[in-house]
Write a protein that holds these residues in place. Structure first.
Motif, PDB file in Angstrom:
ATOM      1  N   ASP A 136      31.989   4.247 -16.990  1.00 43.75           N
ATOM      2  CA  ASP A 136      32.118   4.684 -18.375  1.00 43.75           C
ATOM      3  C   ASP A 136      32.618   6.118 -18.508  1.00 43.75           C
ATOM      4  O   ASP A 136      33.260   6.455 -19.501  1.00 43.75           O
ATOM      5  CB  ASP A 136      30.777   4.530 -19.107  1.00 43.75           C
ATOM      6  CG  ASP A 136      30.479   3.084 -19.460  1.00 43.75           C
ATOM      7  OD1 ASP A 136      30.636   2.221 -18.578  1.00 43.75           O
ATOM      8  OD2 ASP A 136      30.088   2.831 -20.610  1.00 43.75           O
ATOM      9  N   LEU A 137      32.320   6.965 -17.544  1.00 39.91           N
ATOM     10  CA  LEU A 137      32.731   8.366 -17.648  1.00 39.91           C
ATOM     11  C   LEU A 137      33.967   8.695 -16.822  1.00 39.91           C
ATOM     12  O   LEU A 137      34.738   9.577 -17.203  1.00 39.91           O
ATOM     13  CB  LEU A 137      31.583   9.289 -17.223  1.00 39.91           C
ATOM     14  CG  LEU A 137      30.281   9.170 -18.021  1.00 39.91           C
ATOM     15  CD1 LEU A 137      29.313  10.266 -17.610  1.00 39.91           C
ATOM     16  CD2 LEU A 137      30.541   9.222 -19.523  1.00 39.91           C
ATOM     17  N   PHE A 138      34.159   8.006 -15.691  1.00 38.80           N
ATOM     18  CA  PHE A 138      35.274   8.338 -14.811  1.00 38.80           C
ATOM     19  C   PHE A 138      36.282   7.205 -14.635  1.00 38.80           C
ATOM     20  O   PHE A 138      37.261   7.364 -13.907  1.00 38.80           O
ATOM     21  CB  PHE A 138      34.750   8.799 -13.447  1.00 38.80           C
ATOM     22  CG  PHE A 138      34.165  10.188 -13.478  1.00 38.80           C
ATOM     23  CD1 PHE A 138      34.921  11.290 -13.108  1.00 38.80           C
ATOM     24  CD2 PHE A 138      32.868  10.393 -13.904  1.00 38.80           C
ATOM     25  CE1 PHE A 138      34.398  12.564 -13.155  1.00 38.80           C
ATOM     26  CE2 PHE A 138      32.325  11.663 -13.953  1.00 38.80           C
ATOM     27  CZ  PHE A 138      33.089  12.761 -13.577  1.00 38.80           C
ATOM     28  N   GLY A 139      36.049   6.076 -15.268  1.00 37.87           N
ATOM     29  CA  GLY A 139      37.041   5.020 -15.274  1.00 37.87           C
ATOM     30  C   GLY A 139      37.288   4.344 -13.946  1.00 37.87           C
ATOM     31  O   GLY A 139      38.368   3.802 -13.710  1.00 37.87           O
ATOM     32  N   VAL A 140      36.312   4.343 -13.058  1.00 41.21           N
ATOM     33  CA  VAL A 140      36.476   3.682 -11.760  1.00 41.21           C
ATOM     34  C   VAL A 140      36.346   2.169 -11.953  1.00 41.21           C
ATOM     35  O   VAL A 140      35.408   1.703 -12.605  1.00 41.21           O
ATOM     36  CB  VAL A 140      35.417   4.203 -10.757  1.00 41.21           C
ATOM     37  CG1 VAL A 140      35.531   3.473  -9.423  1.00 41.21           C
ATOM     38  CG2 VAL A 140      35.578   5.705 -10.553  1.00 41.21           C
ATOM     39  N   PRO A 141      37.253   1.384 -11.401  1.00 40.76           N
ATOM     40  CA  PRO A 141      37.193  -0.075 -11.576  1.00 40.76           C
ATOM     41  C   PRO A 141      35.933  -0.668 -10.945  1.00 40.76           C
ATOM     42  O   PRO A 141      35.419  -0.171  -9.942  1.00 40.76           O
ATOM     43  CB  PRO A 141      38.452  -0.568 -10.850  1.00 40.76           C
ATOM     44  CG  PRO A 141      39.362   0.614 -10.793  1.00 40.76           C
ATOM     45  CD  PRO A 141      38.466   1.805 -10.671  1.00 40.76           C
ATOM     46  N   PHE A 142      35.473  -1.767 -11.529  1.00 40.41           N
ATOM     47  CA  PHE A 142      34.240  -2.390 -11.050  1.00 40.41           C
ATOM     48  C   PHE A 142      34.364  -2.930  -9.630  1.00 40.41           C
ATOM     49  O   PHE A 142      33.370  -3.000  -8.910  1.00 40.41           O
ATOM     50  CB  PHE A 142      33.808  -3.510 -12.003  1.00 40.41           C
ATOM     51  CG  PHE A 142      33.087  -3.020 -13.223  1.00 40.41           C
ATOM     52  CD1 PHE A 142      31.886  -2.328 -13.100  1.00 40.41           C
ATOM     53  CD2 PHE A 142      33.611  -3.243 -14.484  1.00 40.41           C
ATOM     54  CE1 PHE A 142      31.216  -1.869 -14.226  1.00 40.41           C
ATOM     55  CE2 PHE A 142      32.941  -2.780 -15.613  1.00 40.41           C
ATOM     56  CZ  PHE A 142      31.742  -2.091 -15.481  1.00 40.41           C
ATOM     57  N   GLU A 143      35.550  -3.317  -9.213  1.00 37.10           N
ATOM     58  CA  GLU A 143      35.685  -3.815  -7.842  1.00 37.10           C
ATOM     59  C   GLU A 143      35.327  -2.722  -6.836  1.00 37.10           C
ATOM     60  O   GLU A 143      34.763  -3.009  -5.770  1.00 37.10           O
ATOM     61  CB  GLU A 143      37.100  -4.327  -7.590  1.00 37.10           C
ATOM     62  CG  GLU A 143      38.192  -3.286  -7.743  1.00 37.10           C
ATOM     63  CD  GLU A 143      39.574  -3.865  -7.538  1.00 37.10           C
ATOM     64  OE1 GLU A 143      39.873  -4.267  -6.389  1.00 37.10           O
ATOM     65  OE2 GLU A 143      40.350  -3.911  -8.505  1.00 37.10           O
ATOM     66  N   HIS A 144      35.639  -1.481  -7.147  1.00 36.41           N
ATOM     67  CA  HIS A 144      35.298  -0.371  -6.252  1.00 36.41           C
ATOM     68  C   HIS A 144      33.833   0.030  -6.407  1.00 36.41           C
ATOM     69  O   HIS A 144      33.171   0.380  -5.436  1.00 36.41           O
ATOM     70  CB  HIS A 144      36.219   0.816  -6.519  1.00 36.41           C
ATOM     71  CG  HIS A 144      37.668   0.490  -6.328  1.00 36.41           C
ATOM     72  ND1 HIS A 144      38.172  -0.049  -5.173  1.00 36.41           N
ATOM     73  CD2 HIS A 144      38.722   0.627  -7.172  1.00 36.41           C
ATOM     74  CE1 HIS A 144      39.482  -0.233  -5.299  1.00 36.41           C
ATOM     75  NE2 HIS A 144      39.831   0.156  -6.505  1.00 36.41           N
ATOM     76  N   ILE A 145      33.327  -0.021  -7.642  1.00 34.54           N
ATOM     77  CA  ILE A 145      31.917   0.291  -7.872  1.00 34.54           C
ATOM     78  C   ILE A 145      31.035  -0.704  -7.117  1.00 34.54           C
ATOM     79  O   ILE A 145      30.011  -0.324  -6.532  1.00 34.54           O
ATOM     80  CB  ILE A 145      31.597   0.265  -9.383  1.00 34.54           C
ATOM     81  CG1 ILE A 145      32.394   1.363 -10.107  1.00 34.54           C
ATOM     82  CG2 ILE A 145      30.098   0.449  -9.629  1.00 34.54           C
ATOM     83  CD1 ILE A 145      32.286   1.307 -11.616  1.00 34.54           C
ATOM     84  N   ALA A 146      31.441  -1.962  -7.110  1.00 37.85           N
ATOM     85  CA  ALA A 146      30.670  -2.986  -6.400  1.00 37.85           C
ATOM     86  C   ALA A 146      30.570  -2.648  -4.909  1.00 37.85           C
ATOM     87  O   ALA A 146      29.505  -2.818  -4.292  1.00 37.85           O
ATOM     88  CB  ALA A 146      31.322  -4.351  -6.594  1.00 37.85           C
TER      89      ALA A 146
END
Length: 310
Positions: A136-146
């Motif tokens: 939400d704050l840095f726009g990192v895609p969920f595939e990388h967050i996972a």
């Protein structure tokens, strides 16, 4: 690696963004500096060979360091209320922290970040906080967050969604009424910061009552004050605290949090009737603070994007 630039130069170019990321994850600038320093040490050990996207690699490493720090904090059941963050010394390597900032300087930084947001983020679980900050704050895609969280992509999305609901809170009054209350509480806070007795009196009902937990008051100050003049004078007497205050959602309506260096110290629940503040309670006891529902009044703005790599 990234053209002809060496790792030290590339690290320094990313350092401000990495510190901003770690600060939002950890809530403490000193701890954020520790996380960034550890990322530099890991980069030195890795040597940089084979890292195609250094900015993304550093985002991933700092996020995992912060996640470990948050989990360690939760395991120790660290009490966040009113603690001072220890100062750090400065050394001279590219990854070393800058000199520790004063409480006043960090208060300015917290204000620029959104003091209310830092306080509410402290209520999230470690994985929720990391997922929310990254997406939400840095726009990192969920595939990388996972990958960072070692979760599935749907699980990472669910963590961020759950965190988002907690950050926004649940207003208990209509939107128009919330806006009126906000303007009034903002005027109260501005007058408190300026020591403006007349401005405070303009926001208070004649029979206003201020109640406070004893832990919130210096010795000898009564826990209850009645009448606009007494409450305004009492507020001016404690005006230094207003430097660390922010308007936020407290138990579903507009209130205030006081959070030196981003750590929650007091919460103020405010009652408004007829366009004036008719009462406010200062919650300071840790057990009561934990039960207070908090939320930010404005959606947090996205800061930047990054695409972490393994």
């Amino acid at each position: 690696m990234d053209g002809h630039d060496g790792p030290a130069r590339r690290f320094q170019a990313d350092r401000g963004r990495l510190r901003a990321l770690a600060h939002r994850m950890l809530g403490s600038l000193d701890e954020a500096e520790d996380a960034v320093q550890e990322a530099w040490l890991r980069l030195e050990r890795a040597g940089g060979d084979g890292i195609d996207n250094l900015s993304g690699w550093l985002t991933t490493v700092v996020s995992r360091i912060c996640l470990d720090m948050l989990r360690s904090r939760a395991a120790r059941r660290e009490e966040p209320y009113g603690q001072e963050v220890p100062e750090r010394a400065c050394s001279g390597s590219p990854g070393s922290p800058e000199p520790s900032v004063s409480p006043e300087a960090e208060a300015v930084l917290a204000e620029s970040v959104g003091l209310a947001l830092l306080v509410v983020l402290d209520r999230l679980g470690p994985a929720e906080r990391v997922a929310f900050v990254l997406h939400d704050l840095f726009g990192v895609p969920f595939e990388h967050i996972a990958r960072i969280l070692d979760r599935s992509q749907p699980a990472a999305k669910k963590l961020a969604s759950r965190a988002r609901l907690k950050v926004r809170g649940t207003p208990a009054v209509p939107e128009a009424e919330l806006g009126r209350h906000r303007r009034l509480v903002e005027a109260f806070l501005a007058a408190a910061r300026g020591g403006d007795l007349g401005g405070l009196l303009d926001t208070l009902a004649p029979d206003v009552v201020r109640r406070a937990d004893p832990a919130a008051l210096p010795p000898g100050v009564p826990v209850e004050l009645r009448g606009a003049r007494a409450v305004a004078e009492g507020t001016v007497a404690l005006r230094e605290r207003s430097r660390f205050a922010a308007v936020t959602l407290v138990d579903g309506d507009v209130g205030l949090v006081v959070a030196p260096r981003g750590r929650l110290l007091f919460a103020l629940t405010v009652t408004v009737e007829g366009g004036r503040i008719t009462s406010y309670d200062v919650v300071a006891e840790p057990a009561r603070l934990r039960r207070v529902e908090l939320g930010v009044l404005d959606p947090p703005e996205r800061i930047s994007s990054a695409s972490p790599t393994r």
